[in-house]
Design an enzyme around this catalytic site. Structure first.
Site, mmCIF file in Angstrom:
data_model
loop_
_atom_site.group_PDB
_atom_site.id
_atom_site.type_symbol
_atom_site.label_atom_id
_atom_site.label_comp_id
_atom_site.label_asym_id
_atom_site.label_seq_id
_atom_site.Cartn_x
_atom_site.Cartn_y
_atom_site.Cartn_z
ATOM 1 C CB CYS A 93 -2.872 7.022 0.025
ATOM 2 S SG CYS A 93 -1.193 4.904 -0.380
ATOM 3 N NE ARG A 126 6.939 4.224 1.309
ATOM 4 C CZ ARG A 126 6.179 4.160 2.400
ATOM 5 N NH1 ARG A 126 5.810 2.775 3.356
ATOM 6 N NH2 ARG A 126 4.669 4.423 2.405
ATOM 7 C CG HIS A 191 -0.392 11.025 -2.531
ATOM 8 N ND1 HIS A 191 -1.568 10.790 -1.368
ATOM 9 C CD2 HIS A 191 0.038 9.079 -1.765
ATOM 10 C CE1 HIS A 191 -0.943 9.738 0.307
ATOM 11 N NE2 HIS A 191 -0.679 8.817 -0.891
HETATM 12 N N1 GLN Z 1 1.295 3.908 5.310
HETATM 13 C C1 GLN Z 1 0.505 4.011 4.195
HETATM 14 C C2 GLN Z 1 1.595 2.661 2.817
HETATM 15 O O1 GLN Z 1 2.492 2.500 3.345
HETATM 16 C C3 GLN Z 1 0.129 4.324 3.219
HETATM 17 C C4 GLN Z 1 0.968 6.204 2.572
HETATM 18 C C5 GLN Z 1 -0.302 6.877 1.932
HETATM 19 O O2 GLN Z 1 -0.946 7.614 2.306
HETATM 20 N N2 GLN Z 1 1.174 7.494 1.232
HETATM 21 O O3 GLN Z 1 0.781 1.614 2.126
#
Ligand code: GLN
Length: 245
Positions: A93, A126, A191
């Protein structure tokens, strides 16, 4: 046999248990009598990957990414040399995004190390939920959990896999691809942590690292993955039942 793992910025890049990937690699080596040395790399450390077999970099919030970005840029040449020489690297990520050219956050451009031809930009909302992909690196589907605002677009490189119809967004929620596989680098949004539920991905990384160090002729015993495979199947079923978290 032994392997040396460099864990980049463990305090800053460790979302959703990403550090569990290190424990998984350690255990799967230990069960095979392969010794593992884990070297954490902290902010301000001078990096030297000469004796490194695997680099791991986890995910982080935008804030944490901005903190480590300068650190990574200072190690840009070492990282590029390592990757181009076939070094094994797993990035999740936020860490995955930083391997690319840049990460556009509104009107702020966070510079990445550019070791892989990809870029990321912050989108509307998101991309959150469980995800299952199919990849050429292993037989079992790869399962995980994604939560990212960034949308990643690949240039001249291959994705890690395809998001299955079971669900998930992947790199950008549009083109159906997830992650990147460039030389011996795997970048992914998954993840979970990723490796405990995907033992074949873990073994792919370990085998690649061992063959770099010891040639192709080494003992790599099969492990009993009943529990790990059950966890993978459990995730698959939850996805098929359309359970988001
Ligand atoms: N900050 C990054 C995003 O939101 C990565 C987030 C993460 O590692 N889950 O895209």
């Amino acid at each position: 046999m032994e392997l040396c793992i460099a864990h980049l910025f463990p305090e800053l890049l460790n979302l959703y248990g990403d550090g569990g990937n290190i424990i998984c690699m350690q255990k799967r080596c230990e069960w095979r009598d392969i010794s593992v040395q884990v070297n954490p790399v902290h902010c301000g450390d001078k990096v030297d990957f000469t004796h490194t077999d695997i680099i791991f970099v986890g995910g982080g919030t935008d804030r944490e990414q901005k903190i480590v970005c300068g650190e990574l840029l200072a190690a840009k040449q070492q990282l590029r040399d390592y990757v181009e020489a076939g070094g094994v690297l797993l990035a999740v990520c936020g860490g995955y995004q930083l391997l690319g050219h840049n990460y556009l956050l509104g009107n702020e451009l966070v510079e990445g190390v550019g070791v892989i031809d990809l870029k990321t930009e912050r989108g509307e909302g998101r991309l959150i939920g469980n995800v299952m992909i199919e990849s050429a690196i292993c037989e079992m589907p790869i399962v995980g959990y994604e939560n990212h605002g960034g949308r990643t677009y690949l240039g001249d490189c291959e994705p890690l896999g395809k998001v299955t119809s079971a669900g998930g967004y992947g790199n950008n929620g549009q083109d159906g691809y997830e992650g990147v596989h460039y030389k011996n680098v795997i970048g992914t949004y998954l993840h979970g942590p990723l490796l405990p539920k995907n033992p074949q991905v873990c073994d792919y990384l370990l085998k690649t690292a061992l063959s770099r160090r010891y040639g192709s002729d080494f003992a790599f015993p099969e492990l009993d993955d009943t529990v790990e495979n059950e966890a993978n199947l459990y995730m698959q079923e939850r996805l098929r039942d359309n359970v988001v978290n």
